[in-house]
Design a protein around this motif. Structure first.
Motif, short mmCIF file in Angstrom:
data_model
loop_
_atom_site.label_atom_id
_atom_site.label_comp_id
_atom_site.label_asym_id
_atom_site.label_seq_id
_atom_site.Cartn_x
_atom_site.Cartn_y
_atom_site.Cartn_z
N PHE B 77 0.83 -1.20 0.00
CA PHE B 77 0.00 0.00 0.00
C PHE B 77 0.87 1.26 0.00
N PRO B 78 0.31 2.39 -0.46
CA PRO B 78 1.05 3.66 -0.32
C PRO B 78 1.40 3.90 1.16
N VAL B 97 -7.25 4.73 -6.63
CA VAL B 97 -7.99 3.78 -5.79
C VAL B 97 -7.53 2.35 -6.08
N TYR B 99 -4.79 1.03 -5.80
CA TYR B 99 -3.92 0.48 -4.75
C TYR B 99 -4.72 -0.22 -3.65
N TYR B 100 -6.03 0.09 -3.59
CA TYR B 100 -6.85 -0.46 -2.51
C TYR B 100 -7.88 -1.47 -3.00
N THR B 101 -7.95 -1.70 -4.29
CA THR B 101 -8.93 -2.67 -4.80
C THR B 101 -8.24 -3.93 -5.32
N GLN B 102 -6.94 -3.92 -5.25
CA GLN B 102 -6.15 -5.06 -5.75
C GLN B 102 -6.56 -5.45 -7.17
N LEU B 106 -14.54 -2.50 -9.24
CA LEU B 106 -15.11 -1.69 -8.16
C LEU B 106 -16.40 -1.05 -8.68
N ALA B 116 -15.75 7.64 -1.12
CA ALA B 116 -14.39 7.19 -1.43
C ALA B 116 -13.52 8.38 -1.84
N GLU B 119 -12.64 10.32 1.21
CA GLU B 119 -11.65 9.56 1.98
C GLU B 119 -10.24 9.78 1.41
N ILE B 120 -10.13 9.62 0.10
CA ILE B 120 -8.81 9.73 -0.54
C ILE B 120 -8.29 11.16 -0.47
#
Lengths: 134, 251
Positions: B77-78, B97, B99-102, B106, B116, B119-120
């Motif tokens: 992750f970052p 995003v 980096y967070y959904t693999q 989505l 989202a 959040e980012i």
């Protein structure tokens, strides 16, 4: 720490609210912590204690309340929750910690399999109440 | 006593964007006109002259990471440090995003996109930036509305192709942004065949600059196979020249 960002956000937001509502002194700030995001309360608390120095909430107490997560399927209406400690692997847990909406990449309705669900409770962090003197 | 349900992330966004001199959303309501390529190439070009970041806001179809080979520069992750640090890609700061959904699909409704996005934007520590280029998804929906809401000082770049279908939609994009008194830096025309520009008239009609025209490159797909080849290739070079216009505009 991602938690530190939340603490910064809470301090700034409470300062703005205090001005808007003409509070002279603040005594207690209530913070709701959503279960899904898995925010570390101890780190947020530590950060808040550091960041509150020199602000209107210097003498205020932060009270935390946990909120259980709840998902509701938009397709079939099923309501459920997941066990953060059992049902999901660490990578997914971390992804959801950073961006809770990433849950839509990993979680489906256990009843109908749809990914079209709403996080109805316990998504993240919010301020629920501010006590102080006007 | 005052009861609320207040989101602590909002004031943090305002605080974070104070340190960004130019926020440039790259928009077009029409899909497939090349926003991701143009955004990535503009950011890549600008990073040579100024402190630049690229945010891929196309959560549904994130692809800037492929163009920049963004996973090569990170393990996991970052990095977290009082927020999240954007990934450094040879001097370009990057956040997506993905980096967070693999890299899984989505699917989000509008309200979830907004959450989202907030959040980012609240977590990412861009710090002092000269330029934040935002690669926008197509449409006049939640992502554009959120960008308009949070970035009142945004300076927009519109991308279109000469196709009749794209022109029809891009006119609406320009009208929508202009009528709300946001600044449009200009129009970039992509996939121009035989040097025939059709967007000069549109630019003149709306009183905006035609920043430049990108020819249709037959070999672009081959360049896409290798990020290094792409960064050195004709498309990126052409758009890098246009990034100088953005530098001029913000002097």
């Amino acid at each position: 720490m991602h938690e530190w960002a939340f603490a910064e956000g809470i301090i700034k937001t409470v300062e703005e609210e205090a001005i808007k509502n003409r509070f002279k002194k603040l005594s207690k700030i209530y913070i709701v912590m959503g279960e899904l995001q898995g925010i570390d309360k101890d780190i947020v608390s530590f950060a808040l204690e550091n960041l509150k120095k020199g602000t209107i909430m210097e003498k205020a107490v932060f009270e935390f309340e946990d909120e259980e997560m709840e998902f509701e399927c938009r397709n079939c209406g099923f309501v459920w929750k997941i066990d953060r400690n059992g049902d999901i692997d660490e990578l997914i847990k971390e992804s959801i910690h950073f961006v809770p909406e990433a849950a839509h990449s990993f979680i489906s309705c256990p009843k109908c399999g749809s990914k079209d669900f709403e996080i109805t409770k316990g998504r993240g962090v919010y301020i629920s109440r501010i006590d102080g003197e006007l | 006593m005052k009861n609320y349900k207040i989101d602590p992330r909002i004031s943090l966004i305002n605080d974070r964007i104070k340190k960004i001199k130019n926020i440039i959303p790259v928009i077009s309501s029409k899909g497939g006109v090349g926003k991701s390529l143009v955004s990535s190439a503009l950011a890549w070009g600008l990073r040579e002259y100024a402190n630049t970041a690229l945010l891929d806001l196309d959560f549904w179809g994130a692809s800037d990471h492929l163009l920049l080979d963004a996973f090569k520069y990170i393990d996991g992750f970052p990095e977290e440090d009082r927020g999240i640090l954007p990934v450094d890609i040879e001097g370009l700061k990057f956040m997506s995003v993905i980096y967070y959904t693999q890299n899984k699909p989505l699917s989000l409704r509008g309200i979830e996109f907004s959450d989202a996005f907030i959040e980012i934007m609240s977590a990412t520590r861009w710090e002092n930036l000269d330029y934040l280029i935002i690669d926008m998804p197509p449409g006049l929906n939640d992502p554009l509305l959120d960008v308009l809401k949070f970035f009142r000082n945004g300076k927009f770049v519109v991308v279109a192709t000469p196709s009749k279908l794209a022109v029809n939609v891009v006119k609406k994009t320009i009208e929508f942004v202009k009528e709300q008194k946001y600044r449009i830096l200009g129009l970039i025309e992509n996939m121009v065949m035989d040097g025939k520009s059709t967007l000069r008239d549109i630019a003149d009609t709306y009183g905006i600059e035609l920043i430049g025209s990108i020819p249709y490159f037959n070999d672009l797909e081959r360049e896409l196979e290798d990020s290094n080849k792409l960064k050195e290739g004709r498309f990126f070079k052409k758009v890098s020249e246009m990034s100088k216009y953005l530098l001029e505009q913000s002097k």
